[in-house]
Design a protein around this motif. Structure first.
Motif, PDB file in Angstrom:
ATOM      1  N   VAL A  38      -3.988  -0.206 -16.997  1.00 37.53           N
ATOM      2  CA  VAL A  38      -2.545  -1.121 -18.010  1.00 37.53           C
ATOM      3  C   VAL A  38      -2.937  -0.847 -19.024  1.00 37.53           C
ATOM      4  CG1 VAL A  38      -1.326  -2.747 -17.894  1.00 37.53           C
ATOM      5  CG2 VAL A  38      -2.815  -2.176 -15.713  1.00 37.53           C
ATOM      6  N   VAL A  39      -2.190  -1.064 -20.166  1.00 31.18           N
ATOM      7  CA  VAL A  39      -2.450  -0.414 -22.035  1.00 31.18           C
ATOM      8  C   VAL A  39      -2.553  -1.693 -21.899  1.00 31.18           C
ATOM      9  CG1 VAL A  39      -0.677   0.151 -23.446  1.00 31.18           C
ATOM     10  CG2 VAL A  39       0.558  -0.082 -21.179  1.00 31.18           C
ATOM     11  N   ASN A  40      -4.026  -1.581 -22.791  1.00 29.21           N
ATOM     12  CA  ASN A  40      -4.791  -3.083 -23.556  1.00 29.21           C
ATOM     13  C   ASN A  40      -4.837  -2.924 -22.591  1.00 29.21           C
ATOM     14  OD1 ASN A  40      -2.925  -2.150 -26.333  1.00 29.21           O
ATOM     15  ND2 ASN A  40      -1.373  -3.300 -25.201  1.00 29.21           N
ATOM     16  N   ALA A  41      -5.299  -3.248 -21.265  1.00 30.56           N
ATOM     17  CA  ALA A  41      -5.881  -4.255 -19.891  1.00 30.56           C
ATOM     18  C   ALA A  41      -6.906  -4.140 -20.650  1.00 30.56           C
ATOM     19  CB  ALA A  41      -6.043  -3.211 -19.059  1.00 30.56           C
ATOM     20  N   ILE A  42      -7.295  -5.723 -19.744  1.00 31.74           N
ATOM     21  CA  ILE A  42      -9.530  -5.896 -20.440  1.00 31.74           C
ATOM     22  C   ILE A  42     -10.134  -5.481 -19.409  1.00 31.74           C
ATOM     23  CG2 ILE A  42     -11.185  -7.036 -21.841  1.00 31.74           C
ATOM     24  CD1 ILE A  42      -8.887  -8.719 -22.975  1.00 31.74           C
ATOM     25  N   ASN A  43      -9.576  -6.007 -18.395  1.00 33.01           N
ATOM     26  CA  ASN A  43     -10.141  -6.082 -17.037  1.00 33.01           C
ATOM     27  C   ASN A  43      -9.818  -4.488 -16.416  1.00 33.01           C
ATOM     28  OD1 ASN A  43     -10.490  -8.500 -17.576  1.00 33.01           O
ATOM     29  ND2 ASN A  43      -8.403  -9.118 -16.033  1.00 33.01           N
ATOM     30  N   GLU A  44     -10.621  -3.665 -14.995  1.00 31.77           N
ATOM     31  CA  GLU A  44     -10.024  -2.940 -14.878  1.00 31.77           C
ATOM     32  C   GLU A  44      -9.148  -3.329 -13.396  1.00 31.77           C
ATOM     33  OE1 GLU A  44     -14.459  -1.563 -11.949  1.00 31.77           O
ATOM     34  OE2 GLU A  44     -12.600  -1.463 -10.667  1.00 31.77           O
ATOM     35  N   HIS A  45      -8.303  -2.616 -13.016  1.00 33.07           N
ATOM     36  CA  HIS A  45      -7.615  -3.037 -11.675  1.00 33.07           C
ATOM     37  C   HIS A  45      -7.492  -1.808 -11.115  1.00 33.07           C
ATOM     38  CE1 HIS A  45      -4.321  -5.150 -14.766  1.00 33.07           C
ATOM     39  NE2 HIS A  45      -5.660  -5.527 -15.533  1.00 33.07           N
ATOM     40  N   ASN A  46      -7.036  -2.683  -9.763  1.00 36.41           N
ATOM     41  CA  ASN A  46      -7.271  -1.702  -8.203  1.00 36.41           C
ATOM     42  C   ASN A  46      -6.270  -2.281  -7.697  1.00 36.41           C
ATOM     43  OD1 ASN A  46      -9.969  -0.254  -8.805  1.00 36.41           O
ATOM     44  ND2 ASN A  46     -10.935  -2.486  -8.664  1.00 36.41           N
ATOM     45  N   ILE A  47      -6.081  -0.365  -6.862  1.00 36.87           N
ATOM     46  CA  ILE A  47      -5.309  -1.597  -5.483  1.00 36.87           C
ATOM     47  C   ILE A  47      -5.468  -1.234  -4.174  1.00 36.87           C
ATOM     48  CG2 ILE A  47      -2.966  -0.762  -3.868  1.00 36.87           C
ATOM     49  CD1 ILE A  47      -1.560  -0.732  -6.880  1.00 36.87           C
ATOM     50  N   LEU A  48      -5.839  -2.070  -3.251  1.00 36.43           N
ATOM     51  CA  LEU A  48      -6.594  -1.563  -2.372  1.00 36.43           C
ATOM     52  C   LEU A  48      -5.463  -1.522  -0.677  1.00 36.43           C
ATOM     53  CD1 LEU A  48      -9.551  -4.591  -1.977  1.00 36.43           C
ATOM     54  CD2 LEU A  48      -9.108  -2.361  -3.342  1.00 36.43           C
ATOM     55  N   TRP A  49      -5.673  -0.426  -0.905  1.00 33.52           N
ATOM     56  CA  TRP A  49      -4.632   0.026   0.209  1.00 33.52           C
ATOM     57  C   TRP A  49      -5.494   0.515   2.033  1.00 33.52           C
ATOM     58  CZ3 TRP A  49       0.253   1.354  -0.190  1.00 33.52           C
ATOM     59  CH2 TRP A  49       0.612   1.245  -1.745  1.00 33.52           C
ATOM     60  N   ILE A  50      -4.583  -0.747   2.420  1.00 35.58           N
ATOM     61  CA  ILE A  50      -4.908  -1.397   4.042  1.00 35.58           C
ATOM     62  C   ILE A  50      -3.865  -0.721   5.028  1.00 35.58           C
ATOM     63  CG2 ILE A  50      -6.041  -3.085   5.624  1.00 35.58           C
ATOM     64  CD1 ILE A  50      -6.814  -4.449   3.169  1.00 35.58           C
ATOM     65  N   ARG A  51      -4.949  -0.152   5.527  1.00 36.84           N
ATOM     66  CA  ARG A  51      -3.505   0.507   6.984  1.00 36.84           C
ATOM     67  C   ARG A  51      -4.197  -0.434   7.886  1.00 36.84           C
ATOM     68  NH1 ARG A  51      -1.626   6.283   7.835  1.00 36.84           N
ATOM     69  NH2 ARG A  51       0.115   6.143   9.079  1.00 36.84           N
ATOM     70  N   LYS A  52      -2.004  -0.706   9.307  1.00 36.42           N
ATOM     71  CA  LYS A  52      -2.886  -1.150   9.917  1.00 36.42           C
ATOM     72  C   LYS A  52      -2.671  -0.398  11.466  1.00 36.42           C
ATOM     73  CE  LYS A  52      -1.094  -4.895  12.188  1.00 36.42           C
ATOM     74  NZ  LYS A  52      -0.224  -6.759  11.989  1.00 36.42           N
ATOM     75  N   ILE A  53      -3.871  -0.695  11.664  1.00 36.07           N
ATOM     76  CA  ILE A  53      -4.346   0.219  12.797  1.00 36.07           C
ATOM     77  C   ILE A  53      -4.449  -0.192  13.922  1.00 36.07           C
ATOM     78  CG2 ILE A  53      -5.534   1.829  11.762  1.00 36.07           C
ATOM     79  CD1 ILE A  53      -8.103   0.530  12.619  1.00 36.07           C
ATOM     80  N   GLY A  54      -3.836  -1.390  14.038  1.00 33.59           N
ATOM     81  CA  GLY A  54      -3.683  -2.506  15.455  1.00 33.59           C
ATOM     82  C   GLY A  54      -2.989  -3.916  15.660  1.00 33.59           C
ATOM     83  N   SER A  55      -2.857  -4.428  16.865  1.00 29.24           N
ATOM     84  CA  SER A  55      -1.644  -5.107  16.469  1.00 29.24           C
ATOM     85  C   SER A  55      -2.678  -6.352  16.235  1.00 29.24           C
ATOM     86  CB  SER A  55      -1.178  -5.178  17.226  1.00 29.24           C
ATOM     87  OG  SER A  55      -0.244  -5.998  17.653  1.00 29.24           O
ATOM     88  N   THR A  56      -1.788  -7.221  15.102  1.00 32.74           N
ATOM     89  CA  THR A  56      -3.032  -8.597  15.154  1.00 32.74           C
ATOM     90  C   THR A  56      -3.240  -9.517  15.594  1.00 32.74           C
ATOM     91  OG1 THR A  56      -2.059  -7.958  12.532  1.00 32.74           O
ATOM     92  CG2 THR A  56      -2.677 -10.530  13.103  1.00 32.74           C
ATOM     93  N   PRO A  57      -4.018  -9.908  16.434  1.00 27.59           N
ATOM     94  CA  PRO A  57      -4.058 -10.618  17.673  1.00 27.59           C
ATOM     95  C   PRO A  57      -3.728 -12.110  17.572  1.00 27.59           C
ATOM     96  CG  PRO A  57      -6.311  -9.883  17.172  1.00 27.59           C
ATOM     97  CD  PRO A  57      -5.342  -9.653  16.137  1.00 27.59           C
ATOM     98  N   LYS A  58      -2.988 -12.616  18.090  1.00 29.47           N
ATOM     99  CA  LYS A  58      -1.579 -13.941  18.197  1.00 29.47           C
ATOM    100  C   LYS A  58      -2.127 -15.111  18.202  1.00 29.47           C
ATOM    101  CE  LYS A  58      -0.527 -14.867  23.000  1.00 29.47           C
ATOM    102  NZ  LYS A  58      -1.303 -14.055  23.618  1.00 29.47           N
ATOM    103  N   GLU A  59      -3.925 -15.102  17.313  1.00 24.98           N
ATOM    104  CA  GLU A  59      -3.890 -16.378  16.965  1.00 24.98           C
ATOM    105  C   GLU A  59      -3.697 -16.358  15.411  1.00 24.98           C
ATOM    106  OE1 GLU A  59      -5.850 -14.520  18.813  1.00 24.98           O
ATOM    107  OE2 GLU A  59      -7.504 -14.238  18.889  1.00 24.98           O
ATOM    108  N   TYR A  60      -4.083 -15.269  14.736  1.00 21.51           N
ATOM    109  CA  TYR A  60      -3.667 -15.121  13.744  1.00 21.51           C
ATOM    110  C   TYR A  60      -1.981 -14.802  13.204  1.00 21.51           C
ATOM    111  CZ  TYR A  60      -8.482 -14.834  14.131  1.00 21.51           C
ATOM    112  OH  TYR A  60      -9.843 -14.756  14.185  1.00 21.51           O
TER     113      TYR A  60
END
Ligand code: SAM
Length: 236
Positions: free
Chosen positions: A201-223
């Motif tokens: 990003v222009v003039n950014a001091i920090n490193e920038h990242n996007i973490l891409w997490i794929r949904k590979i299985g259904s989320t258990p219903k307690e969450y």
């Protein structure tokens, strides 16, 4: 809006004068509202262009974004990253979720006045809304920027994502450490880290990242667990 134009060109996002006018009107409205309600710490117009508009767009060239038509932005605040993406991609639909009702009312008013029809601002806590069958595992993509650490954020976000879809977390240099601490939560909720994309990003001091997490299985219903628990006791 030179930096914004340059970024859209770089990411191969088509734009015209109407696009730029919509961005300008959005910035003006949010900065006006910001005088009365605290929506963003960014008050300078050029900083707004870079930190809010330019930064939001960096998911655009990932296949997980290209393939998505239903997207939810969790903890959207003043509409980031959802609104800039909605302006650039009118065929995709964005739910903009935030706990703070006042912010959501402003987003409803501003997006209606300016004419950004493909957004639905909605108030609620992620932990509650993700249990509603209308929203659970219904989105191709969930986005979040600057909302919580990755373990907590995964519990807010992955329940919204349909199996096969993605959760994309915007992070700075803490991304690697947060991933180490959040790995268990990602696995338990049905995800797997697929990509970590660094961007400038222009003039950014920090490193920038996007973490891409794929949904590979259904989320258990307690969450997700009860509202407040994911941040107090992140899954380790
Ligand atoms: N994403 C925006 C950005 O990058 O400019 C706003 C970031 S702001 C620091 C964090 C936002 O997340 C706040 O507006 C807050 O109300 C919202 N938030 C925090 N926890 C939340 C939850 N459990 N569910 C929904 N929204 C939440």
């Amino acid at each position: 809006m030179e930096q914004l134009k340059r970024t859209m060109d770089r990411l191969l996002i088509p734009w015209d004068d109407v696009t730029i006018d919509t961005f300008e009107r959005y910035r003006t409205s949010i900065l006006e509202w910001n005088e009365k309600v605290n929506l963003t710490a960014v008050r300078d117009a050029q900083e707004f262009e870079i930190k809010h508009f330019v930064d939001s767009l960096f998911v655009a060239n990932h296949p997980g974004f290209k393939a998505a038509s239903t997207i939810i932005d969790v903890g959207t605040g003043a509409g980031f990253p959802g609104v800039p993406l909605a302006i650039c991609f009118p065929d995709k639909h964005f739910v903009l979720l935030d706990t703070v009702q006042k912010k959501i009312r402003i987003l409803q008013q501003v997006t209606a006045e300016i004419g950004i029809p493909n957004v639905r601002p909605m108030s609620g806590r992620a932990e509650d809304v993700a249990r509603d069958p209308e929203h659970r595992e219904k989105y191709d993509l969930c986005l979040a920027r600057a909302v919580a650490n990755l373990a907590t954020l995964t519990e807010y976000c992955l329940p919204f994502v349909a199996v096969g879809g993605y959760f994309a977390a915007y992070k700075t240099e803490s991304g690697d450490r947060e991933y180490e601490e959040g790995k268990r939560a990602i696995e338990r909720l049905g995800g797997r880290l697929e990509d970590k994309i660094a961007y400038d990003v222009v003039n950014a001091i920090n490193e920038h990242n996007i973490l891409w997490i794929r949904k590979i299985g259904s989320t258990p219903k307690e969450y997700p667990r009860r509202a407040g628990t994911p941040s107090k006791e992140p899954i380790r």
